[in-house]
Design a protein around this motif. Structure first.
Motif, PDB file in Angstrom:
ATOM      1  N   ILE A 227      29.924  39.277  23.376  1.00  0.00           N
ATOM      2  CA  ILE A 227      30.594  40.109  24.378  1.00  0.00           C
ATOM      3  C   ILE A 227      31.453  39.287  25.326  1.00  0.00           C
ATOM      4  CG2 ILE A 227      28.843  41.925  24.255  1.00  0.00           C
ATOM      5  CD1 ILE A 227      27.955  41.015  27.102  1.00  0.00           C
ATOM      6  N   GLY A 228      31.491  37.966  25.123  1.00  0.00           N
ATOM      7  CA  GLY A 228      32.422  37.150  25.900  1.00  0.00           C
ATOM      8  C   GLY A 228      31.839  36.069  26.778  1.00  0.00           C
ATOM      9  N   VAL A 229      30.520  35.901  26.792  1.00  0.00           N
ATOM     10  CA  VAL A 229      29.931  34.821  27.589  1.00  0.00           C
ATOM     11  C   VAL A 229      30.249  33.495  26.894  1.00  0.00           C
ATOM     12  CG1 VAL A 229      27.802  33.836  28.538  1.00  0.00           C
ATOM     13  CG2 VAL A 229      28.103  36.322  28.458  1.00  0.00           C
ATOM     14  N   LYS A 230      30.768  32.558  27.652  1.00  0.00           N
ATOM     15  CA  LYS A 230      31.159  31.260  27.093  1.00  0.00           C
ATOM     16  C   LYS A 230      29.925  30.435  26.727  1.00  0.00           C
ATOM     17  CE  LYS A 230      35.245  31.195  29.956  1.00  0.00           C
ATOM     18  NZ  LYS A 230      35.841  30.641  31.159  1.00  0.00           N
TER      19      LYS A 230
ATOM     20  N   LEU B  57      22.647  35.533  32.706  1.00  0.00           N
ATOM     21  CA  LEU B  57      22.539  36.963  32.990  1.00  0.00           C
ATOM     22  C   LEU B  57      23.656  37.418  33.924  1.00  0.00           C
ATOM     23  CD1 LEU B  57      18.667  37.230  33.300  1.00  0.00           C
ATOM     24  CD2 LEU B  57      20.097  38.163  31.469  1.00  0.00           C
ATOM     25  N   ASP B  58      24.019  36.582  34.877  1.00  0.00           N
ATOM     26  CA  ASP B  58      25.141  36.896  35.761  1.00  0.00           C
ATOM     27  C   ASP B  58      26.441  36.990  34.956  1.00  0.00           C
ATOM     28  OD1 ASP B  58      26.338  37.273  38.419  1.00  0.00           O
ATOM     29  OD2 ASP B  58      27.156  35.251  38.147  1.00  0.00           O
ATOM     30  N   GLN B  59      26.624  36.074  34.014  1.00  0.00           N
ATOM     31  CA  GLN B  59      27.833  36.103  33.177  1.00  0.00           C
ATOM     32  C   GLN B  59      27.847  37.321  32.254  1.00  0.00           C
ATOM     33  OE1 GLN B  59      30.439  34.138  33.766  1.00  0.00           O
ATOM     34  NE2 GLN B  59      29.152  33.367  35.423  1.00  0.00           N
ATOM     35  N   VAL B  60      26.687  37.701  31.726  1.00  0.00           N
ATOM     36  CA  VAL B  60      26.602  38.928  30.921  1.00  0.00           C
ATOM     37  C   VAL B  60      27.039  40.112  31.779  1.00  0.00           C
ATOM     38  CG1 VAL B  60      24.999  40.541  29.792  1.00  0.00           C
ATOM     39  CG2 VAL B  60      24.863  38.095  29.291  1.00  0.00           C
ATOM     40  N   GLY B  61      26.583  40.139  33.023  1.00  0.00           N
ATOM     41  CA  GLY B  61      26.974  41.211  33.935  1.00  0.00           C
ATOM     42  C   GLY B  61      28.471  41.257  34.150  1.00  0.00           C
ATOM     43  N   ARG B  62      29.076  40.106  34.347  1.00  0.00           N
ATOM     44  CA  ARG B  62      30.526  40.047  34.561  1.00  0.00           C
ATOM     45  C   ARG B  62      31.282  40.492  33.311  1.00  0.00           C
ATOM     46  NH1 ARG B  62      31.561  36.913  39.287  1.00  0.00           N
ATOM     47  NH2 ARG B  62      29.621  36.049  40.081  1.00  0.00           N
ATOM     48  N   CYS B  63      30.813  40.058  32.149  1.00  0.00           N
ATOM     49  CA  CYS B  63      31.456  40.473  30.894  1.00  0.00           C
ATOM     50  C   CYS B  63      31.288  41.968  30.658  1.00  0.00           C
ATOM     51  CB  CYS B  63      30.901  39.678  29.712  1.00  0.00           C
ATOM     52  SG  CYS B  63      31.417  37.944  29.701  1.00  0.00           S
ATOM     53  N   SER B  64      30.144  42.506  31.027  1.00  0.00           N
ATOM     54  CA  SER B  64      29.913  43.940  30.823  1.00  0.00           C
ATOM     55  C   SER B  64      30.837  44.768  31.706  1.00  0.00           C
ATOM     56  CB  SER B  64      28.452  44.309  31.080  1.00  0.00           C
ATOM     57  OG  SER B  64      28.177  44.325  32.461  1.00  0.00           O
ATOM     58  N   LEU B  65      31.157  44.266  32.897  1.00  0.00           N
ATOM     59  CA  LEU B  65      32.091  44.976  33.756  1.00  0.00           C
ATOM     60  C   LEU B  65      33.467  45.058  33.107  1.00  0.00           C
ATOM     61  CD1 LEU B  65      31.134  43.550  37.272  1.00  0.00           C
ATOM     62  CD2 LEU B  65      30.746  45.864  36.426  1.00  0.00           C
ATOM     63  N   ALA B  66      33.855  43.988  32.414  1.00  0.00           N
ATOM     64  CA  ALA B  66      35.146  43.975  31.720  1.00  0.00           C
ATOM     65  C   ALA B  66      35.161  44.958  30.554  1.00  0.00           C
ATOM     66  CB  ALA B  66      35.466  42.565  31.238  1.00  0.00           C
TER      67      ALA B  66
ATOM     68  N   ILE C 208      20.586  41.088  39.439  1.00  0.00           N
ATOM     69  CA  ILE C 208      20.208  41.022  38.029  1.00  0.00           C
ATOM     70  C   ILE C 208      18.990  41.903  37.764  1.00  0.00           C
ATOM     71  CG2 ILE C 208      19.240  39.500  36.257  1.00  0.00           C
ATOM     72  CD1 ILE C 208      21.173  37.300  37.394  1.00  0.00           C
ATOM     73  N   VAL C 209      17.966  41.784  38.598  1.00  0.00           N
ATOM     74  CA  VAL C 209      16.749  42.581  38.413  1.00  0.00           C
ATOM     75  C   VAL C 209      17.052  44.068  38.553  1.00  0.00           C
ATOM     76  CG1 VAL C 209      14.493  43.133  39.416  1.00  0.00           C
ATOM     77  CG2 VAL C 209      15.131  40.753  39.025  1.00  0.00           C
ATOM     78  N   SER C 210      17.839  44.430  39.538  1.00  0.00           N
ATOM     79  CA  SER C 210      18.201  45.840  39.710  1.00  0.00           C
ATOM     80  C   SER C 210      18.941  46.362  38.489  1.00  0.00           C
ATOM     81  CB  SER C 210      19.087  46.015  40.953  1.00  0.00           C
ATOM     82  OG  SER C 210      18.360  45.709  42.102  1.00  0.00           O
ATOM     83  N   TRP C 211      19.845  45.562  37.965  1.00  0.00           N
ATOM     84  CA  TRP C 211      20.618  45.972  36.796  1.00  0.00           C
ATOM     85  C   TRP C 211      19.733  46.064  35.554  1.00  0.00           C
ATOM     86  CZ3 TRP C 211      23.986  42.688  33.239  1.00  0.00           C
ATOM     87  CH2 TRP C 211      24.839  43.486  32.489  1.00  0.00           C
ATOM     88  N   LEU C 212      18.902  45.054  35.328  1.00  0.00           N
ATOM     89  CA  LEU C 212      17.974  45.100  34.195  1.00  0.00           C
ATOM     90  C   LEU C 212      17.122  46.368  34.246  1.00  0.00           C
ATOM     91  CD1 LEU C 212      16.645  41.416  34.128  1.00  0.00           C
ATOM     92  CD2 LEU C 212      17.838  42.541  32.247  1.00  0.00           C
ATOM     93  N   ASN C 213      16.528  46.634  35.406  1.00  0.00           N
ATOM     94  CA  ASN C 213      15.666  47.810  35.543  1.00  0.00           C
ATOM     95  C   ASN C 213      16.443  49.107  35.343  1.00  0.00           C
ATOM     96  OD1 ASN C 213      13.352  46.289  35.992  1.00  0.00           O
ATOM     97  ND2 ASN C 213      13.549  46.362  38.206  1.00  0.00           N
TER      98      ASN C 213
ATOM     99  N   LYS D  99      21.118  45.821  23.624  1.00  0.00           N
ATOM    100  CA  LYS D  99      21.450  46.984  22.790  1.00  0.00           C
ATOM    101  C   LYS D  99      22.081  48.082  23.635  1.00  0.00           C
ATOM    102  CE  LYS D  99      18.317  46.857  18.868  1.00  0.00           C
ATOM    103  NZ  LYS D  99      17.318  47.618  18.123  1.00  0.00           N
ATOM    104  N   SER D 100      21.634  48.226  24.876  1.00  0.00           N
ATOM    105  CA  SER D 100      22.187  49.249  25.765  1.00  0.00           C
ATOM    106  C   SER D 100      23.540  48.842  26.339  1.00  0.00           C
ATOM    107  CB  SER D 100      21.227  49.523  26.927  1.00  0.00           C
ATOM    108  OG  SER D 100      20.024  50.054  26.445  1.00  0.00           O
ATOM    109  N   VAL D 101      23.662  47.585  26.699  1.00  0.00           N
ATOM    110  CA  VAL D 101      24.885  47.106  27.345  1.00  0.00           C
ATOM    111  C   VAL D 101      26.031  46.972  26.341  1.00  0.00           C
ATOM    112  CG1 VAL D 101      25.924  45.115  28.517  1.00  0.00           C
ATOM    113  CG2 VAL D 101      23.697  45.955  29.223  1.00  0.00           C
ATOM    114  N   GLY D 102      25.739  46.452  25.173  1.00  0.00           N
ATOM    115  CA  GLY D 102      26.779  46.200  24.178  1.00  0.00           C
ATOM    116  C   GLY D 102      26.576  47.043  22.936  1.00  0.00           C
ATOM    117  N   ASP D 103      27.043  46.528  21.847  1.00  0.00           N
ATOM    118  CA  ASP D 103      26.935  47.195  20.556  1.00  0.00           C
ATOM    119  C   ASP D 103      25.523  46.972  20.011  1.00  0.00           C
ATOM    120  OD1 ASP D 103      27.067  48.012  17.923  1.00  0.00           O
ATOM    121  OD2 ASP D 103      28.941  46.979  17.502  1.00  0.00           O
ATOM    122  N   PRO D 104      24.750  48.044  19.738  1.00  0.00           N
ATOM    123  CA  PRO D 104      23.372  47.877  19.248  1.00  0.00           C
ATOM    124  C   PRO D 104      23.280  47.080  17.953  1.00  0.00           C
ATOM    125  CG  PRO D 104      23.777  50.158  19.849  1.00  0.00           C
ATOM    126  CD  PRO D 104      25.092  49.447  19.948  1.00  0.00           C
TER     127      PRO D 104
END
Length: 154
Positions: A106-109, A134-143, A33-38, A71-76
């Protein structure tokens, strides 16, 4: 607002949440998570320095980095009015809530979303919910397969 201690199931629940946070810490999830955030925020001068839960909490507490991240991962447009320099708890909670609404979009339940207090109050047990979200956001972003941003877990 601080939760009362010693009443009802609060001590048992807090203890179980702390165990869950310890279990997360024993995995590579906080580090991913930290690596991805950074990587997504792409500002080495303002990076989260460690994957310790308290450092992550301090890094995200005012919600501004969460909003910039989303804003970077999804729709700003999902983060319409971020408070850039929040000076009050209300402003911080407002930023955190905007992030949570965008995460849901973005799909997090709902069951996987933390409450703003779980991040803002800085208690170890409830912070496990933040890590899970944050882990679920990561999984949804991969989709979503957005190649313009660094991928979760990469």
């Amino acid at each position: 607002m601080q939760r009362p201690t010693g009443y009802g199931l609060v001590p048992q629940t807090d203890g179980k949440l702390e165990e869950k946070m310890d279990a997360f810490a024993a995995t590579d999830i906080p580090e991913k998570i930290v690596s991805w955030l950074n990587a997504v925020l792409d500002n080495p001068a303002d990076a989260c320095k460690s994957h310790d839960w308290k450092d992550i909490q301090e890094f995200l507490k005012d919600g501004t980095r969460l909003c910039r991240f989303m804003k970077s991962v999804g729709d700003p447009r999902r983060i319409p009015d971020m408070r850039v320099d929040p000076q009050t708890q209300f402003a911080c909670m407002d930023n955190i809530s905007m992030f949570l609404n965008a995460a849901k979009e973005i799909g997090v339940k709902d069951d996987d979303l933390f409450q703003p207090e779980d991040l803002y109050n800085g208690e170890k047990g409830p912070f496990s919910r933040v890590i899970n979200t944050l882990d679920q956001v990561g999984r949804c972003s991969l989709a979503m397969r957005n190649s313009a941003v660094p991928q979760y877990g990469a």
